[in-house]
Design a protein around this motif. Structure first.
Motif, PDB file in Angstrom:
ATOM      1  N   PRO A 153       5.616  -6.664  -5.467  1.00  0.00           N
ATOM      2  CA  PRO A 153       4.570  -7.222  -4.653  1.00  0.00           C
ATOM      3  C   PRO A 153       3.570  -8.032  -5.321  1.00  0.00           C
ATOM      4  CG  PRO A 153       4.081  -5.009  -4.942  1.00  0.00           C
ATOM      5  CD  PRO A 153       5.431  -5.184  -5.701  1.00  0.00           C
ATOM      6  N   ARG A 154       2.926  -8.875  -5.053  1.00  0.00           N
ATOM      7  CA  ARG A 154       1.850  -9.553  -5.453  1.00  0.00           C
ATOM      8  C   ARG A 154       0.603  -8.623  -5.899  1.00  0.00           C
ATOM      9  NH1 ARG A 154      -1.469 -14.899  -3.217  1.00  0.00           N
ATOM     10  NH2 ARG A 154      -2.887 -15.002  -4.988  1.00  0.00           N
ATOM     11  N   PHE A 155       0.347  -7.671  -4.844  1.00  0.00           N
ATOM     12  CA  PHE A 155      -0.697  -6.794  -5.165  1.00  0.00           C
ATOM     13  C   PHE A 155      -0.088  -5.351  -4.938  1.00  0.00           C
ATOM     14  CE2 PHE A 155      -3.185 -10.591  -4.079  1.00  0.00           C
ATOM     15  CZ  PHE A 155      -3.892 -10.803  -4.920  1.00  0.00           C
ATOM     16  N   PHE A 156      -0.604  -4.266  -5.647  1.00  0.00           N
ATOM     17  CA  PHE A 156      -0.139  -2.910  -5.434  1.00  0.00           C
ATOM     18  C   PHE A 156      -1.095  -2.187  -5.314  1.00  0.00           C
ATOM     19  CE2 PHE A 156       1.377   1.221  -6.937  1.00  0.00           C
ATOM     20  CZ  PHE A 156       2.587   1.417  -6.030  1.00  0.00           C
ATOM     21  N   LEU A 157      -1.382  -1.288  -4.178  1.00  0.00           N
ATOM     22  CA  LEU A 157      -2.646  -0.262  -3.963  1.00  0.00           C
ATOM     23  C   LEU A 157      -2.017   1.113  -3.988  1.00  0.00           C
ATOM     24  CD1 LEU A 157      -5.819   0.144  -3.425  1.00  0.00           C
ATOM     25  CD2 LEU A 157      -5.137  -0.075  -0.913  1.00  0.00           C
ATOM     26  N   PRO A 158      -1.934   1.851  -4.798  1.00  0.00           N
ATOM     27  CA  PRO A 158      -1.668   3.156  -4.692  1.00  0.00           C
ATOM     28  C   PRO A 158      -2.695   4.174  -4.111  1.00  0.00           C
ATOM     29  CG  PRO A 158      -2.822   2.766  -6.819  1.00  0.00           C
ATOM     30  CD  PRO A 158      -2.553   1.498  -6.237  1.00  0.00           C
ATOM     31  N   MET A 159      -2.295   5.103  -3.306  1.00  0.00           N
ATOM     32  CA  MET A 159      -3.301   5.930  -2.591  1.00  0.00           C
ATOM     33  C   MET A 159      -2.722   7.281  -2.329  1.00  0.00           C
ATOM     34  SD  MET A 159      -1.916   5.703   0.764  1.00  0.00           S
ATOM     35  CE  MET A 159      -0.686   5.010   1.901  1.00  0.00           C
ATOM     36  N   HIS A 160      -3.612   8.170  -1.489  1.00  0.00           N
ATOM     37  CA  HIS A 160      -3.304   9.305  -1.051  1.00  0.00           C
ATOM     38  C   HIS A 160      -2.764  10.290  -2.291  1.00  0.00           C
ATOM     39  CE1 HIS A 160      -2.576  12.126   1.996  1.00  0.00           C
ATOM     40  NE2 HIS A 160      -1.335  11.935   2.378  1.00  0.00           N
TER      41      HIS A 160
ATOM     42  N   ILE B 138       1.027  -1.185   0.015  1.00  0.00           N
ATOM     43  CA  ILE B 138       0.045   0.006   0.009  1.00  0.00           C
ATOM     44  C   ILE B 138       0.880   1.240   0.011  1.00  0.00           C
ATOM     45  CG2 ILE B 138      -1.847   1.227   1.060  1.00  0.00           C
ATOM     46  CD1 ILE B 138      -2.531  -1.565   2.886  1.00  0.00           C
ATOM     47  N   CYS B 139       0.783   1.919  -1.202  1.00  0.00           N
ATOM     48  CA  CYS B 139       1.906   3.040  -1.207  1.00  0.00           C
ATOM     49  C   CYS B 139       1.300   4.222  -1.841  1.00  0.00           C
ATOM     50  CB  CYS B 139       2.922   2.341  -2.443  1.00  0.00           C
ATOM     51  SG  CYS B 139       4.354   3.643  -2.605  1.00  0.00           S
ATOM     52  N   GLU B 140       1.906   5.291  -1.129  1.00  0.00           N
ATOM     53  CA  GLU B 140       1.486   6.753  -1.452  1.00  0.00           C
ATOM     54  C   GLU B 140       1.805   6.800  -3.088  1.00  0.00           C
ATOM     55  OE1 GLU B 140       3.704  10.982  -1.932  1.00  0.00           O
ATOM     56  OE2 GLU B 140       4.216   9.612  -0.495  1.00  0.00           O
ATOM     57  N   CYS B 141       0.916   7.673  -3.825  1.00  0.00           N
ATOM     58  CA  CYS B 141       1.246   7.958  -5.082  1.00  0.00           C
ATOM     59  C   CYS B 141       0.546   9.427  -5.142  1.00  0.00           C
ATOM     60  CB  CYS B 141       0.488   7.010  -6.204  1.00  0.00           C
ATOM     61  SG  CYS B 141       1.091   7.316  -7.629  1.00  0.00           S
ATOM     62  N   SER B 142       1.115  10.532  -4.728  1.00  0.00           N
ATOM     63  CA  SER B 142       0.404  11.794  -4.615  1.00  0.00           C
ATOM     64  C   SER B 142       0.101  12.527  -5.810  1.00  0.00           C
ATOM     65  CB  SER B 142       1.310  12.442  -3.462  1.00  0.00           C
ATOM     66  OG  SER B 142       1.181  11.922  -2.132  1.00  0.00           O
ATOM     67  N   TYR B 143       1.012  12.412  -6.754  1.00  0.00           N
ATOM     68  CA  TYR B 143       0.861  13.181  -8.028  1.00  0.00           C
ATOM     69  C   TYR B 143       0.919  12.181  -9.397  1.00  0.00           C
ATOM     70  CZ  TYR B 143       1.811  17.020  -4.861  1.00  0.00           C
ATOM     71  OH  TYR B 143       1.487  18.043  -3.726  1.00  0.00           O
ATOM     72  N   LEU B 144       0.308  12.924 -10.217  1.00  0.00           N
ATOM     73  CA  LEU B 144       0.507  12.270 -11.777  1.00  0.00           C
ATOM     74  C   LEU B 144       1.818  12.758 -12.216  1.00  0.00           C
ATOM     75  CD1 LEU B 144      -3.082  12.901 -13.012  1.00  0.00           C
ATOM     76  CD2 LEU B 144      -2.117  10.958 -11.559  1.00  0.00           C
ATOM     77  N   ARG B 145       2.099  12.265 -13.462  1.00  0.00           N
ATOM     78  CA  ARG B 145       3.381  12.658 -13.957  1.00  0.00           C
ATOM     79  C   ARG B 145       3.698  13.934 -14.353  1.00  0.00           C
ATOM     80  NH1 ARG B 145       2.607   9.367 -17.953  1.00  0.00           N
ATOM     81  NH2 ARG B 145       3.487   7.393 -16.901  1.00  0.00           N
ATOM     82  N   ASN B 146       2.559  14.613 -14.842  1.00  0.00           N
ATOM     83  CA  ASN B 146       2.593  15.935 -15.264  1.00  0.00           C
ATOM     84  C   ASN B 146       2.919  17.106 -14.149  1.00  0.00           C
ATOM     85  OD1 ASN B 146       0.178  15.849 -14.340  1.00  0.00           O
ATOM     86  ND2 ASN B 146      -0.925  17.210 -16.068  1.00  0.00           N
ATOM     87  N   HIS B 147       2.801  16.568 -12.856  1.00  0.00           N
ATOM     88  CA  HIS B 147       3.132  17.105 -11.671  1.00  0.00           C
ATOM     89  C   HIS B 147       4.414  16.787 -10.803  1.00  0.00           C
ATOM     90  CE1 HIS B 147      -1.263  19.486 -11.054  1.00  0.00           C
ATOM     91  NE2 HIS B 147      -0.460  19.722 -12.171  1.00  0.00           N
ATOM     92  N   LYS B 148       5.067  16.223 -11.613  1.00  0.00           N
ATOM     93  CA  LYS B 148       6.310  15.707 -11.099  1.00  0.00           C
ATOM     94  C   LYS B 148       7.212  16.754 -10.274  1.00  0.00           C
ATOM     95  CE  LYS B 148       9.812  12.136 -12.400  1.00  0.00           C
ATOM     96  NZ  LYS B 148      10.296  11.575 -13.440  1.00  0.00           N
ATOM     97  N   ASP B 149       7.369  17.887 -10.574  1.00  0.00           N
ATOM     98  CA  ASP B 149       7.865  19.087 -10.058  1.00  0.00           C
ATOM     99  C   ASP B 149       7.365  19.355  -8.629  1.00  0.00           C
ATOM    100  OD1 ASP B 149       5.753  19.874 -11.287  1.00  0.00           O
ATOM    101  OD2 ASP B 149       6.463  21.894 -11.424  1.00  0.00           O
ATOM    102  N   LYS B 150       5.956  19.221  -8.697  1.00  0.00           N
ATOM    103  CA  LYS B 150       5.417  19.249  -7.136  1.00  0.00           C
ATOM    104  C   LYS B 150       5.716  18.254  -6.281  1.00  0.00           C
ATOM    105  CE  LYS B 150       1.388  22.183  -8.604  1.00  0.00           C
ATOM    106  NZ  LYS B 150      -0.520  22.049  -8.747  1.00  0.00           N
ATOM    107  N   ALA B 151       5.745  16.989  -6.858  1.00  0.00           N
ATOM    108  CA  ALA B 151       6.408  15.843  -5.847  1.00  0.00           C
ATOM    109  C   ALA B 151       7.732  16.010  -5.426  1.00  0.00           C
ATOM    110  CB  ALA B 151       6.217  14.751  -7.025  1.00  0.00           C
TER     111      ALA B 151
END
Length: 366
Positions: A303-310, A270-283
């Motif tokens: 991992p067997r399963f990956f859950l992006p969140m946040h 379960i992993c943070e994925c806070s920004y899309l690619r076009n906001h990489k600078d903000k990340a």
């Protein structure tokens, strides 16, 4: 959202949507008790669920990960229990300031205690906030930290490591302990007939009483056997399943190296994925992960399963773009959260004016 049923002893649930403040609830099936990872708004949880929590694990004290502690104290303060709270360095001082914002002049002797464990790189620092004393803090001392393990019960263990978010942030690994499992083929080969004795053996296993003898049914009649020896012969071996919980870290080589050490061979990340690619600078500026970073981490850890969140609320109008950008390895299953678990506020351009307003506008325009 209840996560995949690959777990035998625990039931992980992620009550927050893709855009809400994260929290992970891990319920132990055998006991009905729970652990909570991060403590943002707890409005998703019923009071009975909050009261089932034995321990809380806080990644860091930013508001969206810590503000629900007030609600937890409110619903658990009169249970008379001791609750364990694990957090990064400085957690005890933050709890003291949070609790100090209220008047506790009516405190009772039966009120609960909060035991805070600060996780430092080399040691634990523990402080007790006693409910009967109006949650006055007492420092309990330090203890050397020998490995990543910070918590364990009869069904699971929790390990932790510190990551960098411009402040220390904890990542957590939850691993199921081996449960009671019997291999039917071994029962057959030994001439054992399944019956009530299996339930007795299972009970002895969880109560740590395998040393007791047990009467079993065999094709040759009833026999009295050593419980420990018997279970050793009929036990079915299977790998222990595990969950990684990682939120709010910078995409640095040091953080990725730490993730590789803590999260090897995960069942679910379960992993943070806070920004899309076009906001990489903000990340980069805010020390968060974007979709490219999360994908690289998934490729590294497999991992067997990956859950992006946040996901950041700056992507409020197009949250599903996150899943389109995450192109994971074929052996990693992507889990998708709903955008919201509770209805989100409607945006201005989504609100239909009342019929009376439309009628009035039509009259004025004509």
């Amino acid at each position: 959202m209840i996560l995949p049923s690959v777990f035998k002893q625990i039931e992980p649930t992620f009550p927050a949507g893709l855009l809400d403040d994260p929290l992970l609830l891990v319920r132990v099936r055998a006991t009905g008790r729970s652990l909570l990872f991060d403590c943002g708004p707890l409005h998703h949880l019923a009071k009975r669920t909050i009261k089932s929590i034995d321990a809380i694990f806080i990644s860091h004290a930013h508001m969206d990960h810590f503000m629900g502690m007030d609600a937890f104290v409110r619903h658990s303060m009169v249970s008379g229990r001791v609750y364990d709270i694990y957090g990064p360095p400085g957690m005890a001082a933050r709890m003291e300031r949070k609790l100090g914002g209220y008047d506790w002049n009516l405190a009772e002797d039966f009120w609960s205690d909060l035991r805070v464990h600060e996780i430092h790189p080399t040691h634990f620092a523990r402080t007790l906030f006693s409910g009967s004393q109006g949650f006055r803090g007492t420092f309990l001392g330090r203890e050397e930290r020998r490995d990543a393990l910070i918590y364990a019960n009869g069904h699971l263990q929790v390990e932790a490591a510190l990551f960098d978010h411009k402040i220390p942030v904890l990542g957590f690994r939850i691993t199921e302990k081996p449960g009671f499992q019997v291999d039917p083929k071994e029962l057959e080969s030994l001439g054992l007939i399944p019956g009530h004795w299996l339930q007795e053996l299972k009970k002895n296993y969880y109560e740590k009483k395998l040393s007791l003898p047990i009467r079993v049914n065999t094709r040759e009649g009833e026999k009295k056997l050593s419980g420990e020896d018997l279970y050793g012969r009929i036990r079915r071996e299977s790998p222990c399943t595990s969950i990684g919980y990682l939120t709010d870290i910078g995409a640095t080589a040091a953080n990725f190296k730490q993730a590789g050490e803590l999260f090897a061979d995960l069942s679910l990340l379960i992993c943070e994925c806070s920004y899309l690619r076009n906001h990489k600078d903000k990340a980069r500026r805010s020390f968060h992960l974007c979709t490219d970073d999360a994908r690289k981490l998934a490729e590294k850890l497999r991992p067997r399963f990956f859950l992006p969140m946040h996901l950041s609320k700056s992507h409020l109008k197009h949250p599903q773009d996150l899943y389109r950008e995450l192109r994971l390895p074929t052996d990693v299953t992507l889990l998708q959260l709903p955008s919201y678990q509770t209805p989100r506020p409607r945006l201005c351009d989504e609100i239909e004016p009342p019929t009376s307003w439309r009628d009035q506008e039509e009259k004025e325009s004509s």
